[in-house]
Motif scaffolding. Sequence first.
Motif, PDB file in Angstrom:
ATOM      1  N   TYR A 186       0.811  -1.215   0.000  1.00 29.70           N
ATOM      2  CA  TYR A 186       0.000   0.000   0.000  1.00 29.70           C
ATOM      3  C   TYR A 186       0.848   1.271   0.000  1.00 29.70           C
ATOM      4  O   TYR A 186       0.445   2.295  -0.547  1.00 29.70           O
ATOM      5  CB  TYR A 186      -0.961  -0.018   1.192  1.00 29.70           C
ATOM      6  N   LYS A 187       2.013   1.196   0.594  1.00 25.63           N
ATOM      7  CA  LYS A 187       2.907   2.346   0.577  1.00 25.63           C
ATOM      8  C   LYS A 187       3.287   2.685  -0.863  1.00 25.63           C
ATOM      9  O   LYS A 187       3.228   3.836  -1.290  1.00 25.63           O
ATOM     10  CB  LYS A 187       4.159   2.044   1.402  1.00 25.63           C
ATOM     11  N   ARG A 188       3.688   1.666  -1.613  1.00 20.68           N
ATOM     12  CA  ARG A 188       4.070   1.895  -3.018  1.00 20.68           C
ATOM     13  C   ARG A 188       2.866   2.312  -3.836  1.00 20.68           C
ATOM     14  O   ARG A 188       2.974   3.170  -4.727  1.00 20.68           O
ATOM     15  CB  ARG A 188       4.682   0.612  -3.580  1.00 20.68           C
ATOM     16  N   ALA A 189       1.714   1.731  -3.550  1.00 19.87           N
ATOM     17  CA  ALA A 189       0.502   2.080  -4.288  1.00 19.87           C
ATOM     18  C   ALA A 189       0.161   3.555  -4.096  1.00 19.87           C
ATOM     19  O   ALA A 189      -0.236   4.245  -5.044  1.00 19.87           O
ATOM     20  CB  ALA A 189      -0.664   1.207  -3.829  1.00 19.87           C
ATOM     21  N   ILE A 190       0.310   4.066  -2.885  1.00 23.86           N
ATOM     22  CA  ILE A 190       0.038   5.479  -2.609  1.00 23.86           C
ATOM     23  C   ILE A 190       0.922   6.368  -3.463  1.00 23.86           C
ATOM     24  O   ILE A 190       0.469   7.367  -4.047  1.00 23.86           O
ATOM     25  CB  ILE A 190       0.252   5.779  -1.115  1.00 23.86           C
ATOM     26  N   GLN A 191       2.185   6.011  -3.576  1.00 27.12           N
ATOM     27  CA  GLN A 191       3.116   6.816  -4.371  1.00 27.12           C
ATOM     28  C   GLN A 191       2.678   6.886  -5.837  1.00 27.12           C
ATOM     29  O   GLN A 191       2.690   7.955  -6.456  1.00 27.12           O
ATOM     30  CB  GLN A 191       4.528   6.238  -4.257  1.00 27.12           C
ATOM     31  N   TRP A 192       2.277   5.735  -6.373  1.00 26.67           N
ATOM     32  CA  TRP A 192       1.893   5.710  -7.788  1.00 26.67           C
ATOM     33  C   TRP A 192       0.540   6.384  -8.025  1.00 26.67           C
ATOM     34  O   TRP A 192       0.337   7.046  -9.052  1.00 26.67           O
ATOM     35  CB  TRP A 192       1.877   4.275  -8.314  1.00 26.67           C
ATOM     36  N   MET A 193      -0.397   6.239  -7.096  1.00 25.11           N
ATOM     37  CA  MET A 193      -1.678   6.926  -7.234  1.00 25.11           C
ATOM     38  C   MET A 193      -1.495   8.438  -7.126  1.00 25.11           C
ATOM     39  O   MET A 193      -2.156   9.213  -7.832  1.00 25.11           O
ATOM     40  CB  MET A 193      -2.666   6.434  -6.176  1.00 25.11           C
ATOM     41  N   HIS A 194      -0.599   8.866  -6.264  1.00 29.03           N
ATOM     42  CA  HIS A 194      -0.292  10.290  -6.163  1.00 29.03           C
ATOM     43  C   HIS A 194       0.288  10.800  -7.476  1.00 29.03           C
ATOM     44  O   HIS A 194      -0.090  11.869  -7.983  1.00 29.03           O
ATOM     45  CB  HIS A 194       0.702  10.520  -5.021  1.00 29.03           C
ATOM     46  N   GLU A 195       1.187  10.011  -8.066  1.00 33.82           N
ATOM     47  CA  GLU A 195       1.779  10.404  -9.352  1.00 33.82           C
ATOM     48  C   GLU A 195       0.717  10.441 -10.438  1.00 33.82           C
ATOM     49  O   GLU A 195       0.730  11.302 -11.325  1.00 33.82           O
ATOM     50  CB  GLU A 195       2.887   9.414  -9.713  1.00 33.82           C
ATOM     51  N   ALA A 196      -0.240   9.505 -10.372  1.00 31.13           N
ATOM     52  CA  ALA A 196      -1.345   9.492 -11.344  1.00 31.13           C
ATOM     53  C   ALA A 196      -2.180  10.759 -11.230  1.00 31.13           C
ATOM     54  O   ALA A 196      -2.618  11.322 -12.244  1.00 31.13           O
ATOM     55  CB  ALA A 196      -2.214   8.254 -11.126  1.00 31.13           C
ATOM     56  N   LEU A 197      -2.401  11.244 -10.003  1.00 31.71           N
ATOM     57  CA  LEU A 197      -3.156  12.482  -9.809  1.00 31.71           C
ATOM     58  C   LEU A 197      -2.432  13.674 -10.433  1.00 31.71           C
ATOM     59  O   LEU A 197      -3.054  14.524 -11.080  1.00 31.71           O
ATOM     60  CB  LEU A 197      -3.373  12.739  -8.316  1.00 31.71           C
ATOM     61  N   ILE A 198      -1.125  13.729 -10.219  1.00 38.52           N
ATOM     62  CA  ILE A 198      -0.332  14.828 -10.800  1.00 38.52           C
ATOM     63  C   ILE A 198      -0.442  14.815 -12.318  1.00 38.52           C
ATOM     64  O   ILE A 198      -0.686  15.840 -12.962  1.00 38.52           O
ATOM     65  CB  ILE A 198       1.142  14.716 -10.362  1.00 38.52           C
ATOM     66  N   LYS A 199      -0.263  13.630 -12.909  1.00 37.59           N
ATOM     67  CA  LYS A 199      -0.341  13.497 -14.367  1.00 37.59           C
ATOM     68  C   LYS A 199      -1.745  13.838 -14.872  1.00 37.59           C
ATOM     69  O   LYS A 199      -1.895  14.457 -15.932  1.00 37.59           O
ATOM     70  CB  LYS A 199       0.023  12.072 -14.783  1.00 37.59           C
ATOM     71  N   PHE A 200      -2.757  13.413 -14.130  1.00 30.84           N
ATOM     72  CA  PHE A 200      -4.137  13.660 -14.528  1.00 30.84           C
ATOM     73  C   PHE A 200      -4.385  15.150 -14.698  1.00 30.84           C
ATOM     74  O   PHE A 200      -5.016  15.576 -15.682  1.00 30.84           O
ATOM     75  CB  PHE A 200      -5.090  13.087 -13.475  1.00 30.84           C
ATOM     76  N   LEU A 244      -8.783   8.405  -6.669  1.00 29.88           N
ATOM     77  CA  LEU A 244      -9.052   8.783  -5.277  1.00 29.88           C
ATOM     78  C   LEU A 244      -9.629   7.605  -4.485  1.00 29.88           C
ATOM     79  O   LEU A 244      -9.333   7.437  -3.295  1.00 29.88           O
ATOM     80  CB  LEU A 244     -10.016   9.970  -5.236  1.00 29.88           C
ATOM     81  N   GLU A 245     -10.446   6.793  -5.148  1.00 28.77           N
ATOM     82  CA  GLU A 245     -11.019   5.632  -4.473  1.00 28.77           C
ATOM     83  C   GLU A 245      -9.930   4.661  -4.026  1.00 28.77           C
ATOM     84  O   GLU A 245      -9.949   4.143  -2.902  1.00 28.77           O
ATOM     85  CB  GLU A 245     -12.007   4.921  -5.399  1.00 28.77           C
ATOM     86  N   PHE A 246      -8.965   4.399  -4.918  1.00 30.27           N
ATOM     87  CA  PHE A 246      -7.864   3.507  -4.560  1.00 30.27           C
ATOM     88  C   PHE A 246      -6.962   4.138  -3.495  1.00 30.27           C
ATOM     89  O   PHE A 246      -6.459   3.432  -2.606  1.00 30.27           O
ATOM     90  CB  PHE A 246      -7.054   3.138  -5.802  1.00 30.27           C
ATOM     91  N   LEU A 247      -6.771   5.434  -3.588  1.00 28.00           N
ATOM     92  CA  LEU A 247      -5.986   6.121  -2.556  1.00 28.00           C
ATOM     93  C   LEU A 247      -6.651   5.964  -1.193  1.00 28.00           C
ATOM     94  O   LEU A 247      -5.988   5.685  -0.184  1.00 28.00           O
ATOM     95  CB  LEU A 247      -5.851   7.607  -2.902  1.00 28.00           C
ATOM     96  N   ALA A 248      -7.946   6.182  -1.147  1.00 29.22           N
ATOM     97  CA  ALA A 248      -8.678   6.041   0.110  1.00 29.22           C
ATOM     98  C   ALA A 248      -8.545   4.623   0.665  1.00 29.22           C
ATOM     99  O   ALA A 248      -8.345   4.431   1.873  1.00 29.22           O
ATOM    100  CB  ALA A 248     -10.154   6.396  -0.100  1.00 29.22           C
ATOM    101  N   HIS A 249      -8.643   3.639  -0.215  1.00 34.40           N
ATOM    102  CA  HIS A 249      -8.495   2.238   0.206  1.00 34.40           C
ATOM    103  C   HIS A 249      -7.114   2.006   0.809  1.00 34.40           C
ATOM    104  O   HIS A 249      -6.982   1.338   1.853  1.00 34.40           O
ATOM    105  CB  HIS A 249      -8.721   1.325  -0.994  1.00 34.40           C
ATOM    106  N   CYS A 250      -6.075   2.542   0.167  1.00 33.56           N
ATOM    107  CA  CYS A 250      -4.693   2.328   0.630  1.00 33.56           C
ATOM    108  C   CYS A 250      -4.452   2.968   1.998  1.00 33.56           C
ATOM    109  O   CYS A 250      -3.878   2.337   2.886  1.00 33.56           O
ATOM    110  CB  CYS A 250      -3.701   2.878  -0.386  1.00 33.56           C
ATOM    111  N   VAL A 251      -4.872   4.226   2.153  1.00 31.85           N
ATOM    112  CA  VAL A 251      -4.618   4.884   3.433  1.00 31.85           C
ATOM    113  C   VAL A 251      -5.461   4.238   4.537  1.00 31.85           C
ATOM    114  O   VAL A 251      -5.039   4.185   5.700  1.00 31.85           O
ATOM    115  CB  VAL A 251      -4.867   6.408   3.357  1.00 31.85           C
TER     116      VAL A 251
END
Length: 546
Positions: free
Chosen positions: A186-200, A214-221
């Motif tokens: 989940y730590k790595r997933a958060i990093q990639w989802m954050h990067e996806a938000l920036i790119k988006f 955001l849904e996957f981010l919420a799940h990870c945290v």
Amino acid sequence: MKYQITLVVNFLFFFTYICPLAETEVYTAIADLEQLLYTDWEVIKVLDSYLSIEEERLRNLRWLKGQYEKLYTMAMQDGESFFTNPVNAFLLVKRLSEDWETAGRLIEAEASKALVHNISFLGLSFPDQEDLKGAGTALLRLQDTYLLDTSHLAIGEIAGAKSRALELTAGDCFQLGYQAVALEDYKRAIQWMHEALIKFEQEDIKTASKPTILEFLAHCVFKLNNVKHAVKLTRQIIEIAPHHPRAFENLMHYESVLNTKGDTAPSEYEYDEYSSYYSSYEQSDEHDSHSLRALKRVLIPAFDNYEKLCRGERIRSHQEESKLKCQYTTNDNSYLLLQPVKQEILSLDPFICMYHDIISDKDIELFKRVALPRLSRATVTNPKTGALETATYRVSKSAWFKDKFHPRIAHASQMVKEITGLETNTAEELHIINYGIGGHYEPHFDFKREGEVDGFARFGTGNRIATWIYYFTDVDAGGATVFPKIGVSVKPKKGSAAFWYNLRMNGDGDLETIHAGCPVLSGSKWEFSNLLLDKIGSRSRRQSWK
């Protein structure tokens, strides 16, 4: 978009089939004809809406075509080096699997669908979802092993890679985050989802869905026990997508947990900026206990040392290394008197060395050429059943050859016998291996341990005395053969070979010989191994037996 198209189709159906039933014989009165101007205006609006949707659809298809062209153009310019960058390899798999499915959904007209359908009759190879999963997992493995920065990977930067890489899209970053979630990292997933938000936010053509990210981010945290932030993220989803199918249910669940258990995370005001929150996860190993990698650290001997050696970190002391040497040697074999071999001793106990310049480029190219059509997924022996099976801790393809397959293969086997003094007529078949995206083989023993099924019984021999590996290629970065318990690293060098003993003089397996093939970070790794088996009831001649 599907909803909009359905709406347009419904309008067209209404005007074409329903309206004529309401007013008939309009041609018989000017008054009725005047009423048709209202219908004409509504048709204009419907067609205008439809054209807007079609233009958007075509714009998306043109953009997607541009992504394929970028990848192909760079590959043609870089040649073979293009695939040595794992980001490029991942993107090629994703473009021809998930993104190709997206293209198929965008092409809706029957005539256009036929164009896509006909490709299947050309015998072309398309990767599937399993390939995409494997490519994504490999990139995450490289990131973990070599401590690669997420933001650098997202723009295609890999230290040590000779080939350029394309920049990842929001959709590409999301896919990697999705794979990390599947691995429960989940730590790595958060990093990639954050990067996806920036790119988006930077993209004109959106390649991912912000509510989904955001849904996957919420799940990870939430999985990392930060329930308060999961609530906040889910509320953001509802703000931008009020009809989201899962957001309200998720919010109720998170709020229920929050009210029941409380939350020890920092106050909500600290998360006004995404960067401050995610950087804290980037810099901390606090949450690593949730990942498969953390489990491996516990279960696999010297796993930490394995990763350190893969990164090129020093484990042994200078004093230990001062006892080692390079020399010309015949190993007391008259066959080598006129041309001694170059020997680099890497460890005295257990004995490990490299022999340099012992296989020609011509032979290497021959062996690669004959192996290529015979390559299949490499397997491991199940220690309980003795059956051969694939495993996630060994990712490569291989082919097996008997000496009689080709005179040069027999010659390569003969060289092993002459240099080591060990019999090869009881050895396993020669084994040519090619490693794929992030290809690796995690720490393992080559010999059979007590209590394991005897996988060598079919050869009528004893255990594996020694291992010999010819290296067919240099590797730009990563790909070393490492011995984590003793701190030895063998870097692949074209034309050289590594050699070590797996057994001690009494026939027991040497636990110090646990070794691994590090993930290939950049480059293509080919090797040719010869696993030497002891004759039952006999002892072969050994050099430097400890």
